[in-house]
Write an enzyme that holds these catalytic residues in place. Structure first.
Site, mmCIF file in Angstrom:
data_model
loop_
_atom_site.group_PDB
_atom_site.id
_atom_site.type_symbol
_atom_site.label_atom_id
_atom_site.label_comp_id
_atom_site.label_asym_id
_atom_site.label_seq_id
_atom_site.Cartn_x
_atom_site.Cartn_y
_atom_site.Cartn_z
ATOM 1 N N CYS A 1 0.755 -0.763 -0.149
ATOM 2 C CA CYS A 1 0.238 -0.427 -0.023
ATOM 3 C C CYS A 1 0.766 0.879 -0.166
ATOM 4 C CB CYS A 1 -0.770 -0.008 1.350
ATOM 5 S SG CYS A 1 -1.756 1.393 1.437
ATOM 6 N N CYS B 1 0.501 3.017 3.912
ATOM 7 C CA CYS B 1 0.691 2.836 4.733
ATOM 8 C C CYS B 1 2.080 2.426 4.475
ATOM 9 C CB CYS B 1 -0.832 2.639 5.673
ATOM 10 S SG CYS B 1 -1.254 0.916 4.851
ATOM 11 N N CYS C 1 -7.664 -4.431 -19.061
ATOM 12 C CA CYS C 1 -8.214 -3.082 -18.763
ATOM 13 C C CYS C 1 -7.667 -2.139 -18.670
ATOM 14 C CB CYS C 1 -9.288 -3.572 -17.260
ATOM 15 S SG CYS C 1 -8.303 -3.392 -15.820
ATOM 16 N N CYS D 1 -7.496 -1.404 1.784
ATOM 17 C CA CYS D 1 -6.558 -1.745 2.639
ATOM 18 C C CYS D 1 -6.783 -1.806 3.238
ATOM 19 C CB CYS D 1 -5.578 -0.458 1.871
ATOM 20 S SG CYS D 1 -3.523 -1.192 3.505
ATOM 21 N N CYS E 1 -4.649 0.964 6.402
ATOM 22 C CA CYS E 1 -4.968 1.897 6.722
ATOM 23 C C CYS E 1 -6.510 2.438 6.352
ATOM 24 C CB CYS E 1 -3.901 2.647 6.010
ATOM 25 S SG CYS E 1 -3.857 2.561 4.209
ATOM 26 N N HIS F 1 -9.098 2.873 0.089
ATOM 27 C CA HIS F 1 -9.195 2.843 -1.325
ATOM 28 C C HIS F 1 -8.437 2.183 -2.061
ATOM 29 C CE1 HIS F 1 -11.795 2.310 -4.513
ATOM 30 N NE2 HIS F 1 -11.541 2.551 -5.592
ATOM 31 N N HIS G 1 -11.744 -2.503 -6.970
ATOM 32 C CA HIS G 1 -12.850 -2.756 -7.040
ATOM 33 C C HIS G 1 -11.804 -4.493 -7.292
ATOM 34 C CE1 HIS G 1 -14.321 1.499 -6.668
ATOM 35 N NE2 HIS G 1 -15.238 0.551 -6.860
ATOM 36 N N ASP H 1 -14.284 -11.972 -12.677
ATOM 37 C CA ASP H 1 -13.811 -12.264 -14.366
ATOM 38 C C ASP H 1 -12.060 -12.748 -14.526
ATOM 39 O OD1 ASP H 1 -13.184 -9.844 -14.247
ATOM 40 O OD2 ASP H 1 -14.591 -8.891 -15.698
ATOM 41 N N ARG I 1 -10.745 -10.359 -10.347
ATOM 42 C CA ARG I 1 -9.867 -10.114 -10.536
ATOM 43 C C ARG I 1 -9.940 -8.847 -9.882
ATOM 44 N NH1 ARG I 1 -10.667 -5.472 -14.735
ATOM 45 N NH2 ARG I 1 -13.370 -5.932 -14.796
ATOM 46 N N CYS J 1 -9.073 -5.041 -8.935
ATOM 47 C CA CYS J 1 -8.837 -3.919 -10.417
ATOM 48 C C CYS J 1 -7.989 -2.983 -9.716
ATOM 49 C CB CYS J 1 -9.926 -3.915 -11.638
ATOM 50 S SG CYS J 1 -9.460 -2.731 -12.736
#
Ligand code: FE
Length: 150
Positions: free
Chosen positions: A64, A67, A82, A113, A116, A119, A122, A126, A134, A136
């Site tokens: 991350c 953190c 993607c 995470c 901490c 975000h 997602h 698939d 996955r 992503c």
């Protein structure tokens, strides 16, 4: 702080301490670069094919960037079309946690995470074997540490 000053050091960053952090967004705002803050704390998304890791193939561990928590091993990363770095499993089951995300008229599962609460991106169904998942992720909230640097 003058625009030319380096960002203040991040006293919460550790690649070995997995203890959960309780740090306010106001403090993260002071510590993190604006683009990292936007994705990590405001659930932003970097543009596809613009991040530093979407096509990275080196051996190592993705931490991350907020953190330092160890999130993914490179051997769970797969070439995804993607435009974001994609993994089929987290390094440890408790490296990340999940929340339902109903923003933008979609029902998605957000990945955060677990140290901490930032975000990360997602998760979708698939992905390749063995998990079919996955993850992503946004490159900007990841910190790649090559194996040879350990
Ligand atoms: Fe984190």
């Amino acid at each position: 702080m003058l625009p030319t000053d380096p960002p203040p050091a991040n006293p919460h960053y550790s690649r070995t301490d997995a203890t959960h952090l309780n740090v306010s967004d106001a403090e993260w705002k002071r510590i993190l670069p604006d683009d990292v803050y936007h994705v990590a704390r405001e659930k932003g998304t970097e543009r596809a094919f613009t991040g530093k890791y979407w096509d990275a193939t080196g051996l190592g561990t993705y931490h991350c960037a907020v953190c330092g928590n160890a999130l993914f091993r490179s051997d769970s990363k797969f070439g995804s079309s993607c435009g974001w770095p994609s993994f089929f499993e987290a390094l440890r089951p408790d490296s990340v946690r999940y929340e339902s995300d109903r923003s933008f008229g979609m029902v998605r599962t957000e990945v955060l995470c677990n140290r901490c609460d930032s975000h990360l991106g997602h998760i979708f169904d698939d992905g390749p074997k063995p998990t079919g998942k996955r993850f992503c992720m946004n490159s900007i909230v990841l910190d790649f540490v090559p194996d040879k640097a350990r």
